[in-house]
Design a protein around this motif. Structure first.
Motif, PDB file in Angstrom:
ATOM      1  N   ASN A  75       0.815  -1.219   0.000  1.00 53.22           N
ATOM      2  CA  ASN A  75       0.000   0.000   0.000  1.00 53.22           C
ATOM      3  C   ASN A  75       0.846   1.266   0.000  1.00 53.22           C
ATOM      4  O   ASN A  75       0.500   2.260  -0.653  1.00 53.22           O
ATOM      5  N   MET A  76       1.945   1.230   0.719  1.00 51.18           N
ATOM      6  CA  MET A  76       2.824   2.418   0.778  1.00 51.18           C
ATOM      7  C   MET A  76       3.412   2.728  -0.596  1.00 51.18           C
ATOM      8  O   MET A  76       3.518   3.891  -0.985  1.00 51.18           O
ATOM      9  N   PHE A  77       3.801   1.679  -1.324  1.00 52.51           N
ATOM     10  CA  PHE A  77       4.322   1.932  -2.678  1.00 52.51           C
ATOM     11  C   PHE A  77       3.232   2.541  -3.557  1.00 52.51           C
ATOM     12  O   PHE A  77       3.495   3.447  -4.348  1.00 52.51           O
ATOM     13  N   GLY A  78       2.012   2.033  -3.408  1.00 52.87           N
ATOM     14  CA  GLY A  78       0.902   2.594  -4.175  1.00 52.87           C
ATOM     15  C   GLY A  78       0.742   4.090  -3.892  1.00 52.87           C
ATOM     16  O   GLY A  78       0.448   4.875  -4.798  1.00 52.87           O
ATOM     17  N   VAL A  79       0.961   4.491  -2.637  1.00 50.31           N
ATOM     18  CA  VAL A  79       0.827   5.909  -2.257  1.00 50.31           C
ATOM     19  C   VAL A  79       1.939   6.756  -2.865  1.00 50.31           C
ATOM     20  O   VAL A  79       1.683   7.775  -3.501  1.00 50.31           O
ATOM     21  N   ILE A  84       5.178  10.385  -7.407  1.00 49.53           N
ATOM     22  CA  ILE A  84       6.343  10.152  -8.269  1.00 49.53           C
ATOM     23  C   ILE A  84       5.931  10.287  -9.746  1.00 49.53           C
ATOM     24  O   ILE A  84       6.602  10.971 -10.529  1.00 49.53           O
ATOM     25  N   GLY A  85       4.818   9.667 -10.110  1.00 48.03           N
ATOM     26  CA  GLY A  85       4.347   9.755 -11.499  1.00 48.03           C
ATOM     27  C   GLY A  85       4.027  11.187 -11.901  1.00 48.03           C
ATOM     28  O   GLY A  85       4.401  11.645 -12.994  1.00 48.03           O
ATOM     29  N   ALA A  86       3.359  11.906 -10.986  1.00 50.22           N
ATOM     30  CA  ALA A  86       2.979  13.294 -11.291  1.00 50.22           C
ATOM     31  C   ALA A  86       4.219  14.170 -11.462  1.00 50.22           C
ATOM     32  O   ALA A  86       4.292  15.005 -12.375  1.00 50.22           O
ATOM     33  N   TYR A 135      -8.192  -4.437   9.348  1.00 48.04           N
ATOM     34  CA  TYR A 135      -7.002  -3.715   8.867  1.00 48.04           C
ATOM     35  C   TYR A 135      -7.397  -2.337   8.355  1.00 48.04           C
ATOM     36  O   TYR A 135      -8.433  -2.184   7.705  1.00 48.04           O
ATOM     37  N   ARG A 136      -6.564  -1.349   8.652  1.00 50.98           N
ATOM     38  CA  ARG A 136      -6.839   0.012   8.150  1.00 50.98           C
ATOM     39  C   ARG A 136      -5.598   0.595   7.491  1.00 50.98           C
ATOM     40  O   ARG A 136      -4.491   0.472   8.010  1.00 50.98           O
ATOM     41  N   PHE A 137      -5.838   1.216   6.354  1.00 56.84           N
ATOM     42  CA  PHE A 137      -4.771   1.993   5.721  1.00 56.84           C
ATOM     43  C   PHE A 137      -5.423   3.290   5.273  1.00 56.84           C
ATOM     44  O   PHE A 137      -6.072   3.353   4.236  1.00 56.84           O
ATOM     45  N   ASP A 138      -5.282   4.315   6.097  1.00 55.37           N
ATOM     46  CA  ASP A 138      -6.016   5.556   5.854  1.00 55.37           C
ATOM     47  C   ASP A 138      -5.163   6.645   5.211  1.00 55.37           C
ATOM     48  O   ASP A 138      -5.518   7.824   5.257  1.00 55.37           O
ATOM     49  N   VAL A 139      -4.031   6.248   4.634  1.00 58.95           N
ATOM     50  CA  VAL A 139      -3.159   7.244   4.007  1.00 58.95           C
ATOM     51  C   VAL A 139      -3.694   7.530   2.605  1.00 58.95           C
ATOM     52  O   VAL A 139      -3.791   6.617   1.787  1.00 58.95           O
ATOM     53  N   SER A 140      -4.047   8.778   2.336  1.00 54.96           N
ATOM     54  CA  SER A 140      -4.586   9.119   1.025  1.00 54.96           C
ATOM     55  C   SER A 140      -3.449   9.502   0.084  1.00 54.96           C
ATOM     56  O   SER A 140      -2.644  10.401   0.372  1.00 54.96           O
ATOM     57  N   ALA A 141      -3.382   8.788  -1.057  1.00 60.42           N
ATOM     58  CA  ALA A 141      -2.311   9.051  -2.033  1.00 60.42           C
ATOM     59  C   ALA A 141      -2.352  10.501  -2.507  1.00 60.42           C
ATOM     60  O   ALA A 141      -1.304  11.135  -2.691  1.00 60.42           O
ATOM     61  N   ASN A 142      -3.536  11.043  -2.682  1.00 58.53           N
ATOM     62  CA  ASN A 142      -3.643  12.422  -3.172  1.00 58.53           C
ATOM     63  C   ASN A 142      -3.277  13.451  -2.100  1.00 58.53           C
ATOM     64  O   ASN A 142      -2.683  14.483  -2.411  1.00 58.53           O
ATOM     65  N   GLY A 233       7.546  14.652   7.118  1.00 60.09           N
ATOM     66  CA  GLY A 233       6.196  14.272   6.684  1.00 60.09           C
ATOM     67  C   GLY A 233       6.067  12.763   6.541  1.00 60.09           C
ATOM     68  O   GLY A 233       5.065  12.172   6.967  1.00 60.09           O
ATOM     69  N   VAL A 234       7.087  12.132   5.958  1.00 60.63           N
ATOM     70  CA  VAL A 234       7.071  10.670   5.827  1.00 60.63           C
ATOM     71  C   VAL A 234       7.011  10.040   7.214  1.00 60.63           C
ATOM     72  O   VAL A 234       6.237   9.120   7.473  1.00 60.63           O
ATOM     73  N   ASP A 235       7.802  10.570   8.136  1.00 57.86           N
ATOM     74  CA  ASP A 235       7.816   9.990   9.477  1.00 57.86           C
ATOM     75  C   ASP A 235       6.453  10.124  10.165  1.00 57.86           C
ATOM     76  O   ASP A 235       6.043   9.220  10.899  1.00 57.86           O
ATOM     77  N   GLY A 236       5.765  11.209   9.909  1.00 60.04           N
ATOM     78  CA  GLY A 236       4.414  11.372  10.468  1.00 60.04           C
ATOM     79  C   GLY A 236       3.476  10.279   9.963  1.00 60.04           C
ATOM     80  O   GLY A 236       2.686   9.707  10.727  1.00 60.04           O
ATOM     81  N   ILE A 237       3.566   9.973   8.683  1.00 60.06           N
ATOM     82  CA  ILE A 237       2.750   8.901   8.098  1.00 60.06           C
ATOM     83  C   ILE A 237       3.116   7.561   8.744  1.00 60.06           C
ATOM     84  O   ILE A 237       2.247   6.759   9.096  1.00 60.06           O
TER      85      ILE A 237
END
Ligand SMILES: [Fe+2]
Ligand SMILES: [Fe+2]
Length: 329
Positions: A75-79, A84-86, A135-142, A233-237
């Motif tokens: 999931n983290m790579f997906g985020v 990275i693509g943008a 399981y929860r993954f609440d990190v929004s990619a956007n 910011g990464v560490d906060g996530i």
């Protein structure tokens, strides 16, 4: 049109295109191949999950922890691939009416990151179908992308280069060699690694190109500030997701009421995430060499000071090995 501050190394861009064409893979035909995840297998190996540092876990709990972390790893790579693509699309603008080989390399890179995001969404669906609920993954990619892309391009390319180098290092040093891993999990990161190798080369080229455009030391100082803010910011996530994953794990195995073990679990999962997503990348020789070439020693000292509170997050086994080496010499 803007002038190029440094000459483009077209042969390196060309080489990434050649390899990208040769190894190109398909999500269904090459990676998933109709398979699902077998929960009798380990997902993320100990060298990344640090699950072996929790001696009280039974073999089944140890395996479950590797699966929780492996799910988050995908999931983290997906985020991160969203921003990275943008960013790659954005920096490709400099090549639109310039060198078409460089442009093609960046377009292929972006196309691959779109495919990877689709792969990681598919993996989440497959894993989610079999793992216990909760399981929860609440990190929004956007949301992450909005924060990251708000920083200067130099800092975003530095973070991107760091991520794409550690993703390769993780595969080579831990995932490839680990025994008894889920064959599907291993394949996902084998195929991902194959395409990431080209990305890291392009990151290095584009980061250096951006660096050459900085007009003054003050501008580079500000870029270093941005990089430090990105690491924060990464560490906060990581803190939030480590808490979520430790809670899911403890609740599922019925250990939530055991405060001492719960505390150890929380601390170890956060340490593992700091190791996976920050510290392992900062120790990569390729990253250290390039960063060292681009920043002054005072700027490097500021980066190191910002990283110092995280530097404890290395596998205990590696620390023991280093201590042994130090004794020998
Ligand atoms: Fe990727
Ligand atoms: Fe990539």
């Amino acid at each position: 049109m803007e002038t190029q501050a440094i000459p483009l190394d077209i042969s390196r861009y060309a080489r990434t295109i050649e390899v990208s064409k040769r190894i190109r893979w398909d999500i269904d035909h090459d990676v998933i191949r109709g398979r699902s995840f077998d929960l009798d297998h380990t997902f993320l190996p100990d060298g990344l999950s640090l699950a072996d540092e929790l001696a009280f876990l039974s073999p089944a709990e140890h395996r479950f922890l590797s699966q929780v972390q492996g799910r988050t790893y995908a999931n983290m790579f997906g985020v991160v691939e969203r921003f990275i693509g943008a960013k790659m699309l954005e920096v490709s603008r400099d090549h639109w009416l310039g060198d078409q080989t460089a442009l093609e390399a960046l377009v292929r890179f972006t196309d691959e990151e779109l495919k990877h995001q689709e792969l990681f969404r598919r993996i989440e669906l497959l894993v989610g179908a079999d793992m216990p609920a909760g399981y929860r993954f609440d990190v929004s990619a956007n949301d992450v992308a909005a924060f990251v892309l708000g920083k200067c391009t130099w800092a975003v390319l530095a973070l991107t280069c760091h991520i794409e180098l550690f993703s390769q290092a993780h595969y080579r040093a831990s995932i490839d060699a680990a025994p008894d891993l889920s064959p599907l999990f291993k394949d996902v990161f084998l195929f991902h690694w194959k395409e990431e190798s080209q990305h890291a080369i392009i990151d290095e080229l584009e980061w250096q190109r951006e660096d050459a455009r900085l007009a003054s030391e003050a501008e580079r100082d500000a870029a270093v500030d941005d990089l430090i803010a990105l690491v924060g910011g990464v560490d906060g996530i990581l803190q939030a997701q480590a808490q979520a994953d430790a809670t899911y794990f403890l609740t599922t195995i019925g250990m939530a009421g055991h405060s001492e073990r719960a505390e150890q679990m929380n601390a170890t999962v956060l340490k593992a995430y700091r190791w996976q997503y920050i510290v392992s990348g900062t120790l990569e020789p390729r990253f250290q060499t390039l960063l060292g070439r681009l920043v002054s020693s005072a700027q490097m000292a500021r980066i190191q000071a910002a990283l110092a509170p995280l530097s404890y997050a290395v596998p205990a086994r590696a620390e023991a090995m280093n201590a042994m080496r130090a004794t020998v010499h």
